[in-house]
Design a protein around this motif. Structure first.
Motif, PDB file in Angstrom:
ATOM      1  N   VAL A 149       3.371  15.861   7.040  1.00 26.22           N
ATOM      2  CA  VAL A 149       2.999  14.910   8.085  1.00 26.22           C
ATOM      3  C   VAL A 149       3.376  15.527   9.431  1.00 26.22           C
ATOM      4  O   VAL A 149       4.559  15.655   9.763  1.00 26.22           O
ATOM      5  CB  VAL A 149       3.713  13.554   7.886  1.00 26.22           C
ATOM      6  CG1 VAL A 149       3.259  12.563   8.956  1.00 26.22           C
ATOM      7  CG2 VAL A 149       3.414  13.006   6.489  1.00 26.22           C
ATOM      8  N   ASP A 150       2.389  15.948  10.183  1.00 22.70           N
ATOM      9  CA  ASP A 150       2.591  16.631  11.463  1.00 22.70           C
ATOM     10  C   ASP A 150       3.002  15.624  12.532  1.00 22.70           C
ATOM     11  O   ASP A 150       3.026  14.405  12.310  1.00 22.70           O
ATOM     12  CB  ASP A 150       1.289  17.357  11.835  1.00 22.70           C
ATOM     13  CG  ASP A 150       1.513  18.504  12.806  1.00 22.70           C
ATOM     14  OD1 ASP A 150       2.684  18.780  13.158  1.00 22.70           O
ATOM     15  OD2 ASP A 150       0.509  19.139  13.217  1.00 22.70           O
ATOM     16  N   GLU A 151       3.277  16.122  13.751  1.00 19.78           N
ATOM     17  CA  GLU A 151       3.762  15.238  14.816  1.00 19.78           C
ATOM     18  C   GLU A 151       2.645  14.418  15.467  1.00 19.78           C
ATOM     19  O   GLU A 151       2.901  13.335  16.011  1.00 19.78           O
ATOM     20  CB  GLU A 151       4.494  16.056  15.883  1.00 19.78           C
ATOM     21  CG  GLU A 151       3.641  17.113  16.564  1.00 19.78           C
ATOM     22  CD  GLU A 151       4.429  17.911  17.586  1.00 19.78           C
ATOM     23  OE1 GLU A 151       5.334  17.325  18.216  1.00 19.78           O
ATOM     24  OE2 GLU A 151       4.141  19.112  17.762  1.00 19.78           O
ATOM     25  N   LEU A 155      -0.541   6.900  12.666  1.00 21.55           N
ATOM     26  CA  LEU A 155       0.588   6.462  11.851  1.00 21.55           C
ATOM     27  C   LEU A 155       0.138   5.639  10.644  1.00 21.55           C
ATOM     28  O   LEU A 155       0.607   5.854   9.516  1.00 21.55           O
ATOM     29  CB  LEU A 155       1.552   5.636  12.721  1.00 21.55           C
ATOM     30  CG  LEU A 155       2.992   5.510  12.238  1.00 21.55           C
ATOM     31  CD1 LEU A 155       3.657   6.873  12.165  1.00 21.55           C
ATOM     32  CD2 LEU A 155       3.774   4.596  13.174  1.00 21.55           C
ATOM     33  N   GLU A 156      -0.751   4.701  10.864  1.00 15.92           N
ATOM     34  CA  GLU A 156      -1.214   3.825   9.780  1.00 15.92           C
ATOM     35  C   GLU A 156      -1.924   4.621   8.690  1.00 15.92           C
ATOM     36  O   GLU A 156      -1.683   4.417   7.492  1.00 15.92           O
ATOM     37  CB  GLU A 156      -2.155   2.758  10.342  1.00 15.92           C
ATOM     38  CG  GLU A 156      -2.603   1.739   9.306  1.00 15.92           C
ATOM     39  CD  GLU A 156      -3.497   0.669   9.897  1.00 15.92           C
ATOM     40  OE1 GLU A 156      -4.174  -0.034   9.119  1.00 15.92           O
ATOM     41  OE2 GLU A 156      -3.523   0.521  11.135  1.00 15.92           O
ATOM     42  N   LYS A 157      -2.791   5.550   9.095  1.00  9.36           N
ATOM     43  CA  LYS A 157      -3.512   6.366   8.115  1.00  9.36           C
ATOM     44  C   LYS A 157      -2.561   7.274   7.345  1.00  9.36           C
ATOM     45  O   LYS A 157      -2.706   7.465   6.139  1.00  9.36           O
ATOM     46  CB  LYS A 157      -4.586   7.202   8.802  1.00  9.36           C
ATOM     47  CG  LYS A 157      -5.787   6.404   9.275  1.00  9.36           C
ATOM     48  CD  LYS A 157      -6.822   7.317   9.923  1.00  9.36           C
ATOM     49  CE  LYS A 157      -8.025   6.510  10.409  1.00  9.36           C
ATOM     50  NZ  LYS A 157      -9.026   7.396  11.086  1.00  9.36           N
ATOM     51  N   ALA A 158      -1.574   7.836   8.052  1.00 14.92           N
ATOM     52  CA  ALA A 158      -0.625   8.749   7.410  1.00 14.92           C
ATOM     53  C   ALA A 158       0.160   8.038   6.315  1.00 14.92           C
ATOM     54  O   ALA A 158       0.346   8.565   5.217  1.00 14.92           O
ATOM     55  CB  ALA A 158       0.318   9.342   8.452  1.00 14.92           C
ATOM     56  N   VAL A 163       1.311   6.953   0.571  1.00 18.53           N
ATOM     57  CA  VAL A 163       1.568   5.944  -0.464  1.00 18.53           C
ATOM     58  C   VAL A 163       0.547   6.076  -1.587  1.00 18.53           C
ATOM     59  O   VAL A 163       0.901   6.055  -2.776  1.00 18.53           O
ATOM     60  CB  VAL A 163       1.554   4.524   0.135  1.00 18.53           C
ATOM     61  CG1 VAL A 163       1.617   3.477  -0.970  1.00 18.53           C
ATOM     62  CG2 VAL A 163       2.728   4.353   1.093  1.00 18.53           C
ATOM     63  N   ASN A 164      -0.723   6.236  -1.245  1.00 15.23           N
ATOM     64  CA  ASN A 164      -1.746   6.403  -2.272  1.00 15.23           C
ATOM     65  C   ASN A 164      -1.474   7.631  -3.135  1.00 15.23           C
ATOM     66  O   ASN A 164      -1.594   7.586  -4.366  1.00 15.23           O
ATOM     67  CB  ASN A 164      -3.117   6.529  -1.621  1.00 15.23           C
ATOM     68  CG  ASN A 164      -4.204   6.885  -2.621  1.00 15.23           C
ATOM     69  OD1 ASN A 164      -4.544   8.064  -2.791  1.00 15.23           O
ATOM     70  ND2 ASN A 164      -4.737   5.890  -3.306  1.00 15.23           N
ATOM     71  N   ALA A 165      -1.093   8.721  -2.495  1.00 17.86           N
ATOM     72  CA  ALA A 165      -0.877   9.975  -3.225  1.00 17.86           C
ATOM     73  C   ALA A 165       0.268   9.877  -4.217  1.00 17.86           C
ATOM     74  O   ALA A 165       0.288  10.570  -5.236  1.00 17.86           O
ATOM     75  CB  ALA A 165      -0.614  11.110  -2.232  1.00 17.86           C
ATOM     76  N   LYS A 166       1.224   8.975  -3.944  1.00 16.87           N
ATOM     77  CA  LYS A 166       2.361   8.821  -4.859  1.00 16.87           C
ATOM     78  C   LYS A 166       2.138   7.722  -5.895  1.00 16.87           C
ATOM     79  O   LYS A 166       2.401   7.928  -7.082  1.00 16.87           O
ATOM     80  CB  LYS A 166       3.629   8.500  -4.063  1.00 16.87           C
ATOM     81  CG  LYS A 166       4.877   8.267  -4.899  1.00 16.87           C
ATOM     82  CD  LYS A 166       5.482   9.541  -5.468  1.00 16.87           C
ATOM     83  CE  LYS A 166       5.057   9.938  -6.830  1.00 16.87           C
ATOM     84  NZ  LYS A 166       5.748  11.123  -7.369  1.00 16.87           N
ATOM     85  N   VAL A 167       1.647   6.558  -5.484  1.00 20.28           N
ATOM     86  CA  VAL A 167       1.717   5.392  -6.374  1.00 20.28           C
ATOM     87  C   VAL A 167       0.424   5.081  -7.123  1.00 20.28           C
ATOM     88  O   VAL A 167       0.456   4.364  -8.127  1.00 20.28           O
ATOM     89  CB  VAL A 167       2.169   4.123  -5.612  1.00 20.28           C
ATOM     90  CG1 VAL A 167       3.427   4.396  -4.821  1.00 20.28           C
ATOM     91  CG2 VAL A 167       1.062   3.581  -4.715  1.00 20.28           C
ATOM     92  N   ALA A 186       9.958  11.853  12.800  1.00 21.74           N
ATOM     93  CA  ALA A 186      10.695  11.422  11.599  1.00 21.74           C
ATOM     94  C   ALA A 186      11.333  10.054  11.774  1.00 21.74           C
ATOM     95  O   ALA A 186      11.274   9.205  10.882  1.00 21.74           O
ATOM     96  CB  ALA A 186      11.756  12.460  11.243  1.00 21.74           C
ATOM     97  N   ARG A 187      11.950   9.791  12.930  1.00 23.52           N
ATOM     98  CA  ARG A 187      12.676   8.535  13.116  1.00 23.52           C
ATOM     99  C   ARG A 187      11.747   7.319  13.206  1.00 23.52           C
ATOM    100  O   ARG A 187      12.146   6.206  12.861  1.00 23.52           O
ATOM    101  CB  ARG A 187      13.566   8.622  14.354  1.00 23.52           C
ATOM    102  CG  ARG A 187      14.728   9.584  14.162  1.00 23.52           C
ATOM    103  CD  ARG A 187      15.814   9.432  15.213  1.00 23.52           C
ATOM    104  NE  ARG A 187      16.977  10.247  14.859  1.00 23.52           N
ATOM    105  CZ  ARG A 187      17.933   9.867  14.046  1.00 23.52           C
ATOM    106  NH1 ARG A 187      17.890   8.658  13.503  1.00 23.52           N
ATOM    107  NH2 ARG A 187      18.951  10.670  13.774  1.00 23.52           N
ATOM    108  N   SER A 188      10.535   7.528  13.652  1.00 21.85           N
ATOM    109  CA  SER A 188       9.583   6.409  13.709  1.00 21.85           C
ATOM    110  C   SER A 188       8.789   6.279  12.418  1.00 21.85           C
ATOM    111  O   SER A 188       8.481   5.161  11.976  1.00 21.85           O
ATOM    112  CB  SER A 188       8.618   6.588  14.887  1.00 21.85           C
ATOM    113  OG  SER A 188       7.901   7.814  14.770  1.00 21.85           O
TER     114      SER A 188
END
Length: 333
Positions: A149-151, A155-158, A163-167, A186-188
């Motif tokens: 996940v680049d800078e 945000l919503e799409k990322a 989540v899709n890729a994992k669950v 990272a913090r956001s």
């Protein structure tokens, strides 16, 4: 099977042509020959492989796991009857009905009869086949898939992609196992990602920086970065930049499927060129690493090898080629 039937027949397809010194030189696709498929508990592999092998004019020998034995036999009986009803006067495939593991050890030594082995299943099965086979093997050991996940992201799409890729189906080889996050977001990003993962009871393990941001998560050990969990577990690392992300993926990954999420076109191209994996994605879930999703009808397996086949394998990967050269009495001076 209907999707496979619609595809172009790859056999006798010309892939190179040249006229030189009065010679007509062609490179033409031909079947590999006899292909052995060794697989575990998924009976859809039986029908997928029979369809692809038949379409590519190969003879298939299939040996499935005992857990799906009766389903495999039912599929075999239906397709065997259909092949004879259609007028075939030979058996285009054979399904081994003996579930004794020693049978596999014997067959893997028959390199004078079998041209290729494709194992499908867990890492232990695949390593056993590679160790014991005298026949060439195309394989992947495991799918340690990454998302970076680049800078500069939506945000919503990322979050949706991660989540899709994992669950969506955590027990398959194209599910994401590691997420790398640029330090500038990272913090956001991480608290929002954790909030979504918590809905699916995903266990998060993190490096030192991730543990600082996400209090109470389990600290990742060195072995975690190599691990294919096939479960609702994810390991997350904060990285300085795309270069560190690429180095991490190439060292810890399995060269299967890796994805970058970014708005930066130059970073997409850098990722595609420098990540040494069979499938490199941009702004999509790793779950798309699949022959059917690629429009191949189905897949015979996924390869992380570099010779002969790489990535999802379908009809063309089940062919070899011949050089066909025609002339009119030419001799070489």
């Amino acid at each position: 099977l209907r999707e496979v039937a619609k595809l172009d027949d790859p056999i006798y397809k010309e892939i190179y042509f040249k006229e030189r010194n009065g010679l007509l030189i062609k490179k033409v696709r031909f079947p590999i020959g006899v292909v052995l498929i060794i697989y575990e508990a998924r009976p859809n592999v039986t029908s997928d492989c029979i369809g692809l092998l038949f379409k590519s004019s190969n003879i298939g020998i299939l040996r499935g796991g005992s857990d799906a034995f009766y389903s495999n036999m039912a599929i075999k009986n239906v397709l065997e009857k259909a092949s004879f009803d259609s007028g075939l006067d030979f058996k285009p495939f054979f399904v081994i009905e003996n579930t004794d593991h020693r049978i596999v050890d014997i067959i893997l030594k028959k390199d004078n009869y079998i041209d290729l082995v494709i194992p499908r299943g867990g890492e232990a099965l695949i390593r056993k086949v590679v160790k014991k086979s005298k026949i060439p093997v195309i394989k992947h050991y495991k799918g340690v898939c990454h998302i970076f996940v680049d800078e500069d992201i939506d945000l919503e799409k990322a979050i949706k992609v991660c989540v899709n890729a994992k669950v969506q189906r955590p027990s398959v080889c194209n599910a994401v196992e590691k997420i790398l996050v640029h330090q500038n977001i990272a913090r956001s990003f991480l608290p929002l990602l954790k909030k979504e993962f918590d809905k699916y009871n995903v266990q998060i393990r993190g490096d030192k920086e991730t543990c600082k941001i996400l209090k109470g998560i389990k600290k990742a050990k060195e072995k975690d970065w190599f691990e294919e969990y096939l479960d609702l577990i994810i390991t997350i690392k904060v990285v300085k930049n795309i270069d560190q992300a690429i180095r991490h993926i190439n060292f810890y990954g399995s060269h299967h499927t890796d994805s970058i999420i970014t708005k930066k076109k130059n970073n997409i191209e850098k990722f595609m060129q420098e990540v040494d994996s069979a499938c490199c994605f941009a702004n999509i879930s790793t779950r798309f690493s699949d022959g059917y999703q690629f429009g191949l009808g189905a897949e015979i397996g996924i390869s992380t090898d570099k010779l002969h086949a790489r990535g999802p394998m379908a009809l063309e990967e089940l062919t070899t080629y011949k050089w066909i050269v025609k002339g009119d009495g030419q001799i070489r001076e």
